[in-house]
Design a protein around this motif. Structure first.
Motif, short mmCIF file in Angstrom:
data_model
loop_
_atom_site.label_atom_id
_atom_site.label_comp_id
_atom_site.label_asym_id
_atom_site.label_seq_id
_atom_site.Cartn_x
_atom_site.Cartn_y
_atom_site.Cartn_z
N ARG A 176 17.56 11.39 -2.41
CA ARG A 176 17.46 9.93 -2.38
C ARG A 176 16.00 9.51 -2.42
N ASP A 177 15.75 8.42 -3.15
CA ASP A 177 14.39 7.90 -3.22
C ASP A 177 13.97 7.37 -1.86
N ARG A 178 12.77 7.73 -1.45
CA ARG A 178 12.26 7.18 -0.20
C ARG A 178 11.77 5.76 -0.43
N GLY A 179 11.51 5.06 0.65
CA GLY A 179 11.10 3.67 0.53
C GLY A 179 9.80 3.50 -0.24
N ILE A 180 9.70 2.37 -0.88
CA ILE A 180 8.52 2.07 -1.69
C ILE A 180 7.69 1.01 -0.98
N ASP A 181 6.39 1.26 -0.89
CA ASP A 181 5.49 0.23 -0.39
C ASP A 181 4.23 0.22 -1.24
N LEU A 182 3.75 -0.98 -1.53
CA LEU A 182 2.60 -1.16 -2.41
C LEU A 182 1.41 -1.67 -1.62
N PRO A 183 0.19 -1.37 -2.07
CA PRO A 183 -1.00 -1.89 -1.39
C PRO A 183 -1.05 -3.41 -1.45
N ASP A 184 -1.50 -4.01 -0.36
CA ASP A 184 -1.64 -5.46 -0.30
C ASP A 184 -2.93 -5.86 -1.02
N PRO A 185 -2.85 -6.70 -2.05
CA PRO A 185 -4.08 -7.09 -2.76
C PRO A 185 -5.10 -7.76 -1.84
N ALA A 186 -4.65 -8.42 -0.77
CA ALA A 186 -5.58 -9.11 0.12
C ALA A 186 -6.20 -8.18 1.16
N ASN A 187 -5.57 -7.05 1.41
CA ASN A 187 -6.08 -6.11 2.41
C ASN A 187 -5.71 -4.70 1.96
N GLU A 188 -6.69 -3.91 1.54
CA GLU A 188 -6.41 -2.59 0.98
C GLU A 188 -5.84 -1.63 2.01
N ARG A 189 -6.13 -1.86 3.29
CA ARG A 189 -5.65 -0.95 4.32
C ARG A 189 -4.20 -1.24 4.73
#
Length: 557
Positions: free
Chosen positions: A219-232
Motif C-alpha cells: 500500500r502507498d504510504r501517505g504523501i506530504d509535500l513541502p510547504d512553499p511558505a516554510n521549507e521545514r
C-alpha cells in the motif's frame, strides 16, 4: 530465528504451529497484549468484578473458557426484557445451571476488593476457576505466552501505582498495549521477529518465511509535500485518485517508491547476514502471483544464484535448491575426548589456593550542596510558604539562565512573557517582582562578566579531591585562560549583609566547588562568590575562608 517482512498474522501463526509441534519458542518480538483471546477473557473477568452490570462484557465472560457456557446456554438463560440488566436477570433465575454460575461469579466478586490485580489474576488462573488449564485446553499452549505477559503487566502496575482493580483496568486501557521482547536473552529458543527488529542479532539457522512478498503491491504510504511558505514544514495530503497524481505530487510518489525499494533491498541484506551457519529462504504464493514469484521479491532475486539444473527432491517441500554446504559436524563424544588438559607441576603454585583480593570500593560521591545543614539566619518557612519560596527561587534561577541570551533591550518584555507561560497561576504582581529581580541582577555592573557571552549556566562538575569524588552543579561559571570564577545563586529572603554573616555550611559548599575546579583547571586561579537574588547582592568568598573550610570535606563524610 524465523524472520518475516511484516509483523502480521503469519508471525502469530508460526508461533502457534511451533508450540503445537513442541518446539521451544520465545514468541514474537513484539506482542499486542490486548489482542490475544486469552488476555481478553481474563480482562473480561476483571471488568465483571468492577462492573457487573456491563451486559456485553458479562456475556463475553460467560461464553469464554473461564466459565464455559455455550452460545445456546447464553441465549436460553440470558434472554430477558430489554430494560433488565443481564446480571440482575441471572440473579433472579431459579435454574440449577444458573445457580452454579452465580456461585462461581460470587466468589470472584467477593475477592475483588481484597487483593491486588496480580493476586486476583493468580486466583483466576490456578485457583478454583483453573483458568490457565481451561484457556490452554481451548486455545492451545501458545496462550501461556500472553497470559504470562499479562501477569507481568499487573506486577509492573502494582510496583508503580496504588493497587486497585479499577485503576489497573484504566491503566491497561490507556497504554498502547504493545510489548517489546528482549530477543537477545532468548537463549536456546526459536525467535520469531521482523527483519528490521533482528538488526544486531544472529542465529546459527535463519529462516526467511515470507521471501516471496511483492514490494510493488504494498500500500502507498501517505504523501506530504513541502510547504512553499516554510521549507521545514510539510503538508499531508488525503488519498488521491490516479488522475489527481500529477506534477509535484507524482514526483513525490516516485521519490517515495524509490526510497521504499532501496529499503526493501537493505532489509534483504540484513536478513541474510543474521545467519551464522545456514539460511533457508521460502514463502507462499498468492493468487496474484500466478505460480511465479514476483521479479522483485527476495526469493526471485536469491534464486538467481542457485544452479540452473533441476531442484533436489525434498520429502517436506517437494523440491528444494541448495547453494554451498555446511561444514562437517563433530560428534559430541569426540569433542569431549579432545578436551584440553592443563598440565601442572607439583607442588601446585600457592596462588591457586589464595582467594582473590576484594574489589576496591569507589568513594561515595560528595554533593557540595549536602555539606551540613544550612544555618541560615532566616526563620523557618511555614510548609506552604516554603514550597512557594522554593518555586520562586526556581523561577529566578531559570530566568537567570535564559535571559543572558536575550538582547538587553528586550529582556523587560521577555521575562514577563516567559513567566506568564510557565507560572500563569502566580499573581501578575508576583511575576513582575520576579522579573524585576532577575533583570536587576543582570544589569549590575559588578558581575557583568558572569552573564556575558561565553559564560556557562547550570554546569555539572565532577572531580576527585583527595580520594573523595565531588560532584554537583554550578549555577554560573566563567572560564578564562588564567582565572575561573564560579557563582552560586541563593534565594534567601533575608540575605546576609557581608561575608561574616554567611553560614559556615555554605562556606563548606563553596570550598568543595573550588577544590573540584582546582583539580579540573590546574594552574588557574579559582574565585568564588555568592549571589543573593532577593537583594540583589554579590558576596565574594575570600581565598582564606575557602582554604580554612577545605579540611571539612573529609570530616563531613
Amino acid at each position: 530465528m524465523v524472520l518475516v517482512r511484516q509483523r502480521k498474522e503469519l508471525a502469530a501463526l508460526i508461533v502457534a504451529r511451533l508450540h503445537a509441534a513442541g518446539v521451544a519458542v520465545a514468541g514474537v518480538d513484539r506482542l499486542r497484549l490486548g489482542a490475544p483471546l486469552a488476555v481478553k477473557d481474563l480482562v473480561a473477568a476483571l471488568r465483571f468484578a468492577v462492573q457487573p452490570l456491563d451486559d456485553l462484557n458479562l456475556a463475553s465472560l460467560l461464553v469464554s473458557p473461564l466459565v464455559g457456557w455455550s452460545q445456546e446456554q447464553l441465549l436460553r438463560f440470558g434472554y430477558r426484557e430489554r430494560n433488565v440488566a443481564l446480571w440482575n436477570h441471572l440473579r433472579a433465575s431459579r435454574e440449577p445451571e444458573v445457580a452454579v454460575l452465580l456461585g462461581q461469579l460470587g466468589e470472584l466478586l467477593a475477592k475483588a476488593d481484597f487483593g491486588t490485580p496480580q493476586d486476583l489474576l493468580h486466583w483466576l488462573l490456578v485457583g478454583p476457576w483453573q483458568g490457565r488449564r481451561r484457556l490452554t485446553a481451548r486455545l492451545g499452549s501458545e496462550a501461556n505466552d500472553p497470559i504470562d505477559e499479562l501477569l507481568n503487566a499487573a506486577s509492573a502496575y502494582v510496583a508503580t501505582d496504588t493497587p486497585s482493580l479499577a485503576g489497573f483496568l484504566a491503566w491497561f486501557d490507556a497504554g498502547d498495549g504493545e510489548l517489546k521482547r528482549e530477543a537477545d536473552g532468548a537463549s536456546g529458543l526459536v525467535r520469531v521477529m521482523t527483519v528490521h527488529g533482528s538488526k544486531g542479532l544472529q542465529a546459527p539457522i535463519v529462516i526467511l518465511a515470507d521471501a516471496t512478498g511483492n514490494p510493488e503491491t504494498a500500500r502507498d504510504r501517505g504523501i506530504d509535500l513541502p510547504d512553499p511558505a516554510n521549507e521545514r514544514r510539510r503538508i499531508p495530503l488525503p488519498p488521491l485518485s490516479k488522475d489527481e497524481k500529477r506534477g509535484p505530487i507524482e514526483s513525490e510518489i516516485a521519490h517515495n517508491k524509490t526510497g521504499d525499494e532501496q529499503e526493501h533491498w537493505r532489509l534483504l541484506y540484513v536478513a541474510m547476514t543474521r545467519a551464522e551457519e545456514a539460511l533457508f529462504v521460502g514463502g507462499a504464493l498468492g493468487s496474484r502471483d500466478k505460480g511465479v514469484p514476483a521479479p522483485k521479491s527476495w526469493y526471485a532475486k536469491l534464486r538467481e544464484i542457485f544452479p540452473a539444473e533441476a531442484p533436489i527432491a525434498d520429502p517436506i517441500w517437494g523440491s528444494r535448491c541448495e547453494w554451498g554446504e555446511l561444514s562437517p559436524s563433530t560428534p559430541a563424544a569426540e569433542i569431549q575426548a579432545k578436551a584440553p588438559e592443563l598440565a601442572l607441576e607439583e607442588p601446585l603454585p600457592r596462588w591457586l589456593d589464595r582467594l582473590p583480593p576484594a574489589e576496591p570500593r569507589p568513594p561515595r560521591p560528595l554533593a557540595p550542596s549536602a555539606l551540613g545543614e544550612d544555618e541560615a539566619p532566616d526563620p523557618p518557612w511555614p510548609p506552604a510558604a516554603g514550597r512557594d519560596a522554593a518555586r520562586r527561587g526556581t523561577l529566578v534561577h531559570r530566568l537567570l539562565e535564559r535571559l543572558p541570551d536575550v538582547p538587553s533591550d528586550l529582556r523587560k518584555d521577555a521575562a514577563p512573557h516567559w513567566l506568564a507561560r510557565h507560572a500563569a497561576d502566580l499573581d501578575e504582581a508576583v511575576r513582575g517582582e520576579l522579573a524585576s529581580s532577575a533583570i536587576a541582577v543582570l544589569e549590575e555592573p559588578a558581575w557583568a562578566d558572569l552573564f556575558a557571552p561565553g559564560s556557562l549556566a547550570e554546569v555539572p562538575i565532577a572531580a576527585v579531591v583527595g580520594g573523595q569524588v565531588v560532584a554537583g552543579t554550578i549555577d554560573r561559571l566563567v572560564v578564562t585562560p588564567t582565572h575561573v570564577r564560579l557563582v552560586d545563586f541563593k534565594t534567601s529572603r533575608r540575605p546576609p549583609a557581608d561575608i561574616t554573616a554567611v553560614p559556615r555550611a555554605i562556606l563548606r559548599q563553596m570550598a568543595a566547588y573550588v577544590a573540584a575546579l582546582e583539580v579540573t583547571f590546574p594552574g588557574r586561579t579559582v574565585e568564588a562568590a555568592l549571589l543573593y537574588t532577593a537583594a540583589p547582592r554579590l558576596i565574594a568568598v575570600p581565598a582564606d575562608l575557602i582554604t580554612a573550610n577545605k579540611p571539612d570535606l573529609a570530616a563531613t563524610q
